[in-house]
Design an enzyme around this catalytic site. Structure first.
Site, mmCIF file in Angstrom:
data_model
loop_
_atom_site.group_PDB
_atom_site.id
_atom_site.type_symbol
_atom_site.label_atom_id
_atom_site.label_comp_id
_atom_site.label_asym_id
_atom_site.label_seq_id
_atom_site.Cartn_x
_atom_site.Cartn_y
_atom_site.Cartn_z
ATOM 1 N N HIS A 164 0.857 -1.190 0.000
ATOM 2 C CA HIS A 164 0.000 0.000 0.000
ATOM 3 C C HIS A 164 0.888 1.233 0.000
ATOM 4 C CE1 HIS A 164 -3.847 -2.017 0.164
ATOM 5 N NE2 HIS A 164 -3.311 -2.882 1.009
ATOM 6 N N HIS A 185 0.784 -8.328 -1.812
ATOM 7 C CA HIS A 185 -0.058 -8.421 -3.023
ATOM 8 C C HIS A 185 0.462 -7.558 -4.165
ATOM 9 C CE1 HIS A 185 -2.070 -4.967 -1.198
ATOM 10 N NE2 HIS A 185 -2.835 -5.684 -0.398
ATOM 11 N N ASP A 217 -7.007 -14.276 -8.170
ATOM 12 C CA ASP A 217 -8.431 -14.499 -8.476
ATOM 13 C C ASP A 217 -8.759 -14.090 -9.912
ATOM 14 O OD1 ASP A 217 -8.244 -11.761 -8.222
ATOM 15 O OD2 ASP A 217 -9.877 -11.551 -6.765
ATOM 16 N N ILE A 219 -8.953 -11.267 -11.004
ATOM 17 C CA ILE A 219 -9.630 -9.963 -10.972
ATOM 18 C C ILE A 219 -8.655 -8.906 -10.444
ATOM 19 C CG2 ILE A 219 -11.498 -8.635 -9.898
ATOM 20 C CD1 ILE A 219 -13.054 -11.354 -9.814
ATOM 21 N N HIS A 220 -8.008 -9.198 -9.333
ATOM 22 C CA HIS A 220 -7.037 -8.248 -8.780
ATOM 23 C C HIS A 220 -5.860 -8.018 -9.728
ATOM 24 C CE1 HIS A 220 -9.120 -8.762 -4.968
ATOM 25 N NE2 HIS A 220 -8.379 -7.807 -4.444
ATOM 26 N N ASP A 243 -5.976 -13.120 0.383
ATOM 27 C CA ASP A 243 -6.464 -11.814 0.854
ATOM 28 C C ASP A 243 -7.990 -11.869 1.011
ATOM 29 O OD1 ASP A 243 -6.305 -9.202 1.747
ATOM 30 O OD2 ASP A 243 -6.176 -8.322 -0.248
ATOM 31 N N LEU A 271 -11.517 -2.422 -4.992
ATOM 32 C CA LEU A 271 -11.433 -3.798 -4.483
ATOM 33 C C LEU A 271 -11.131 -3.773 -2.988
ATOM 34 C CD1 LEU A 271 -9.388 -5.324 -7.426
ATOM 35 C CD2 LEU A 271 -11.685 -6.068 -6.730
HETATM 36 ZN ZN ZN Z 1 -3.973 -4.879 1.096
#
Ligand code: ZN
Length: 344
Positions: A164, A185, A217, A219-220, A243, A271
């Site tokens: 992040h 991620h 997935d 999608i991410h 996640d 998301l």
């Molecule tokens: Zn996160």
């Protein structure tokens, strides 16, 4: 062969040839998910009592035999109770809970679904007071005092992951030099791979030492980007994570979400975790991203064990805990053993 006799310790005592076995079933190490915010209707940060049994059952359904309950950004004075509940669940439920993954609140330029008003500047005293149940911390390397925080956490045996975040390359280097070993991620919640402005994703792909978490997935992360990550990174540095969140309950800590277009999202479409299971992640990368079954399984077992310093699990070898998964020829769960005891 497993020592599951009375008095046995649930470890593997011999590994035999598959000759004469069942050719359409693959026996692989139990899966290890280091990023689980919740599953179905149980939110980790609110779980209590029987909720932990339900989480354990839902994890076994997807072949996960070890995991890190993940607590996202909250006010600094709101962590004590969930961390205490998780420590108690670990004490009662055994070693399947490796420890807590604290994702936030020391996040940076790409907070995603984390509540922006609760993001905090790094508080070294608060970090030094964290209880031993915390084993993995995601933070942003662009924050002031990040390298001091990373050094102090790593000195306590806590794994530090970068996420992040929109750091400079120098800030990434400083964080890795201070002991950070993972990017949380990959591609999601971070600056990317622009050719004139390489961000955290590019830095994490280029550094052979860094583990990368991947939410597969489809999608991410686009299947092509997943394929590139699996081709670029050394085979021992890819880590599949779900996640997952309590998508049916619609909460992850203080964040509310709803499943739309295949994934949990905030009202604005951002998301907010996933509804993914680890067995589906393996099917996805094998079926859509050109990843071998061996590499996919390693990314869900051996590699996360290595990341977390768990030397007693993550592979099928003599002396390892007999956490095992049988996959059928469609890569669906056909059996699960926890410390040698068949539970699925
Ligand atoms: Zn996160």
């Amino acid at each position: 062969m497993v020592d599951d006799a009375p008095g046995g310790d649930g470890t593997i005592v011999a590994v035999c040839d598959a000759a004469g076995g069942t050719p359409d079933v693959a026996l692989v190490p139990g899966f290890i998910d280091v990023q689980v915010n919740g599953i179905d209707d149980v939110d980790v940060s609110r779980a209590a009592g029987d909720d932990w049994d339900r989480l354990a059952e839902l994890l076994l359904d997807q072949g996960v035999t070890s995991w890190c309950p993940t607590v996202i950004t909250a006010a600094l004075d709101r962590y004590e109770r969930p961390l205490a509940r998780i420590a108690e669940a670990q004490r009662v439920g055994g070693s399947s809970i490796i420890g807590v993954h604290l994702e936030g609140p020391f996040l940076g330029g790409a907070p995603g679904a984390h509540p922006r008003d609760l993001l905090a500047t790094i508080d070294l005293a608060w970090l030094s007071d964290l209880p031993p149940i915390v084993r993995l911390v995601t933070l942003a390397p662009e924050l002031a005092h990040a390298t001091e925080a990373i050094r102090a956490l790593v000195a306590r045996g806590i794994v530090v992951s970068l996420g992040h975040s929109t750091p400079s390359l120098d800030q990434v280097s400083a964080a890795v030099g201070a002991g950070a070993t993972m990017a949380t991620h990959l591609f999601n919640g971070m600056s990317g791979v622009h050719h004139r402005e390489p961000g955290l994703a590019a830095a994490a792909l280029a550094d052979d030492c860094l583990f990368v978490g991947l939410i597969a997935d489809l999608i991410h992360v686009h299947p092509l980007a997943l394929e590139l990550a699996f081709r670029i990174k050394p085979h021992d540095r890819t880590v599949l994570v779900t996640d997952s969140v309590a998508w049916r309950a619609g909460t992850a800590g203080a964040v509310g979400m709803q499943v739309r277009d295949g994934a949990p999202r905030l009202a604005d479409g951002t998301l907010a975790g996933s509804a993914l299971t680890m067995d589906a992640a393996i099917r996805n990368v094998v079926g859509h991203c050109g990843v071998s079954l061996d590499h996919a399984v390693r990314s869900a077992s051996t590699n996360p064990a290595s990341l977390m310093g768990c030397t007693d699990r993550g592979s099928i070898a003599v002396g390892q805990r007999a956490d095992l998964v049988a996959l059928d020829d469609g890569l669906r769960i056909a059996g699960v053993w926890l410390a040698g005891v068949r539970l699925r």
